[in-house]
Design a protein around this motif. Structure first.
Motif, PDB file in Angstrom:
ATOM      1  N   LYS A 193      -6.713  -6.465   2.249  1.00 50.64           N
ATOM      2  CA  LYS A 193      -7.031  -6.384   3.819  1.00 50.64           C
ATOM      3  C   LYS A 193      -8.075  -7.467   4.222  1.00 50.64           C
ATOM      4  CE  LYS A 193      -5.779  -1.331   3.759  1.00 50.64           C
ATOM      5  NZ  LYS A 193      -6.341  -0.133   4.012  1.00 50.64           N
ATOM      6  N   VAL A 197     -14.546   4.660   1.503  1.00 57.19           N
ATOM      7  CA  VAL A 197     -13.985   3.922   2.599  1.00 57.19           C
ATOM      8  C   VAL A 197     -13.028   4.673   3.397  1.00 57.19           C
ATOM      9  CG1 VAL A 197     -12.451   1.894   2.806  1.00 57.19           C
ATOM     10  CG2 VAL A 197     -14.076   1.844   1.034  1.00 57.19           C
ATOM     11  N   GLU A 244      -7.193  -2.408  -1.226  1.00 57.78           N
ATOM     12  CA  GLU A 244      -8.106  -2.343  -0.058  1.00 57.78           C
ATOM     13  C   GLU A 244      -8.751  -3.908   0.125  1.00 57.78           C
ATOM     14  OE1 GLU A 244     -10.333  -1.029   3.101  1.00 57.78           O
ATOM     15  OE2 GLU A 244      -8.632  -0.018   1.954  1.00 57.78           O
ATOM     16  N   GLU A 245      -8.873  -4.757  -0.883  1.00 54.56           N
ATOM     17  CA  GLU A 245      -9.612  -5.934  -0.880  1.00 54.56           C
ATOM     18  C   GLU A 245      -8.582  -6.974  -0.375  1.00 54.56           C
ATOM     19  OE1 GLU A 245     -12.512  -7.022  -1.234  1.00 54.56           O
ATOM     20  OE2 GLU A 245     -12.955  -4.883  -1.661  1.00 54.56           O
ATOM     21  N   SER A 294     -12.659   9.754   1.775  1.00 56.11           N
ATOM     22  CA  SER A 294     -14.111   9.399   2.485  1.00 56.11           C
ATOM     23  C   SER A 294     -14.884  10.721   2.620  1.00 56.11           C
ATOM     24  CB  SER A 294     -13.649   8.658   4.029  1.00 56.11           C
ATOM     25  OG  SER A 294     -12.835   9.655   4.560  1.00 56.11           O
ATOM     26  N   ALA A 303       0.875  -1.177   0.060  1.00 56.06           N
ATOM     27  CA  ALA A 303      -0.138  -0.067   0.189  1.00 56.06           C
ATOM     28  C   ALA A 303       0.872   1.382   0.097  1.00 56.06           C
ATOM     29  CB  ALA A 303      -0.918  -0.053   1.321  1.00 56.06           C
ATOM     30  N   LEU A 317      -9.867   6.601   2.010  1.00 52.59           N
ATOM     31  CA  LEU A 317      -9.704   6.758   0.290  1.00 52.59           C
ATOM     32  C   LEU A 317     -10.643   7.471  -0.119  1.00 52.59           C
ATOM     33  CD1 LEU A 317      -9.934   2.829  -0.655  1.00 52.59           C
ATOM     34  CD2 LEU A 317      -7.938   4.469  -1.042  1.00 52.59           C
ATOM     35  N   SER A 332      -6.020   1.141  -5.922  1.00 54.60           N
ATOM     36  CA  SER A 332      -6.606   1.159  -4.641  1.00 54.60           C
ATOM     37  C   SER A 332      -7.757   0.218  -4.404  1.00 54.60           C
ATOM     38  CB  SER A 332      -7.294   2.752  -4.716  1.00 54.60           C
ATOM     39  OG  SER A 332      -6.577   3.600  -4.867  1.00 54.60           O
TER      40      SER A 332
END
Length: 408
Positions: A250, A374, A247-248, A379, A236, A377, A243
């Motif tokens: 994790k 998220v 994120e996935e 948010s 990351a 990202l 992105s």
């Protein structure tokens, strides 16, 4: 050098020949195409050095023509080709002359195959009428009746189109064309099974990745499947993936089979997104040696367009191909995220405008809603969430009138 298919001419010295060349001099295949035309008092002859009827001897050996200077005794040698001159019927001769005048220096080559085909077809029909069997004559009569029927249908279609223009008006028709963005995008979508009883069957996984392609992803995706939390954090920081994938990673499942499946999907999705950022593909393996050959071939065959530049063939990722890649990325993201995905994250990863990705999502029959981004990202902005659920919503034309960019 020429030869005449129907025999020898009595006075060959009286003939005059005209050569037409292709306009596309930079095209590697078309720049050598020539058409030779000659005319006598009774017939017009035409020969060409391309197509299915071209003489095989030109490809098997080379021909030369020598011009002798009688005064000096020296001869100059030139490359030559043999043209097989076919007689052209009078009605087709008029068509050829019309096309030649319109084409001026460069002959309009798209007409020539049709002219030659018509010529050989008419000659064949005359032979069938004179010497054919009863079965051949019946087939000829049937084909001619079908041709008459096609003319009737063409006339009816033309008349109907004129009636539509008169009734609706040109302005209204132009506005209808301007609202066809979603329908144009639909041509590049994955196969849609509208009668599916479950969301996972609407865009089937095997339509995105075949069994052989899925198996080929096992080795390159192993590094993602075995990545620890520290490794994911390092990736990351380095921004080594998009992105969405970072994120996935994790939230990879603990079950080994499910973890491996998600890792393969994420690896291919990341490859698709990185591939979409390219313009002209100049390498045979654009995604590097770690990308399996079957995946490289899939990318080049399904997601690029062939173009000609400076006499060479190149693979180009056009706007339509990028729309196709986006559609497949969204479909794969739906399978990864239980058929609900953050469109804004994919939009940022693929460097698209919001209106563009929303048009593609609506063409995929997704329900679009607003959601909170998220954490980490962006948010603070309102994200768009795409959901695939049954029954599928009806496709609608885009709202409002968007200006179309002029193409030069």
């Amino acid at each position: 050098a020429v030869r005449f298919a129907n025999g020898r001419l009595r006075r060959p010295d009286s003939l005059r020949f005209t050569v037409y060349r292709n306009r596309e001099t930079a095209h590697p295949r078309k720049r050598h195409r020539r058409i030779l035309v000659s005319e006598t008092e009774r017939l017009c002859y035409v020969g060409h050095n391309f197509g299915s009827e071209v003489m095989k001897c030109n490809s098997l050996c080379r021909y030369f023509v020598g011009v002798l200077d009688k005064n000096s005794g020296q001869m100059e040698v030139y490359n030559a080709e043999i043209f097989n001159m076919q007689p052209l019927l009078s009605e087709l001769k008029d068509l050829l002359e019309t096309v030649a005048v319109e084409g001026a220096v460069g002959f309009v080559f798209s007409w020539v195959p049709r002219v030659l085909q018509c010529c050989s077809l008419v000659q064949m029909d005359l032979c069938i009428e004179a010497f054919g069997t009863s079965k051949q004559k019946r087939a000829l009569s049937s084909r001619r009746m079908n041709a008459v029927g096609s003319d009737i249908v063409s006339t009816a279609v033309t008349k109907a189109a004129a009636n539509v223009i008169d009734a609706k008006g040109v302005t209204a028709l132009v506005q209808d064309v301007a609202q066809d963005d979603v329908q144009n995008i639909s041509a590049f979508l994955p196969p849609c099974h509208e009668d599916a009883d479950r969301p996972e069957h609407v865009y089937k996984f095997e339509d995105i990745l075949s069994a052989a392609e899925y198996e080929a992803l096992r080795v390159p995706a192993a590094a993602l499947a075995s990545a620890s939390a520290e490794e994911v954090a390092r990736r990351a920081e380095e921004r080594s993936h998009c992105s969405f994938v970072l994120e996935e990673l994790k939230f990879l499942p603990t079950d080994e089979k499910s973890r491996d499946h998600k890792a393969r999907c994420l690896w291919f999705l990341d490859t698709l997104i990185r591939f979409s950022h390219m313009k002209v593909i100049k390498k045979k393996h654009p995604m590097g040696p770690e990308c399996p050959h079957i995946i490289s071939r899939k990318l080049m065959k399904n997601f690029t367009s062939l173009t000609y530049n400076n006499g060479s063939i190149q693979n180009l990722i056009s706007a339509s191909m990028k729309a196709k890649i986006t559609a497949y990325v969204i479909a794969l993201a739906l399978h990864i995220n239980n058929f609900q995905t953050d469109l804004t994250v994919l939009q940022n990863d693929m460097k698209l405008s919001e209106s563009r990705i929303l048009d593609i999502a609506k063409a995929l029959r997704l329900r679009v809603s607003k959601a909170k981004g998220v954490p980490g990202l962006e948010s603070d902005q309102n994200h768009k969430l795409g959901t695939l659920s049954l029954p599928l919503p009806m496709q609608k034309a885009p709202e409002g009138q968007r200006k179309r960019r002029k193409m030069n």
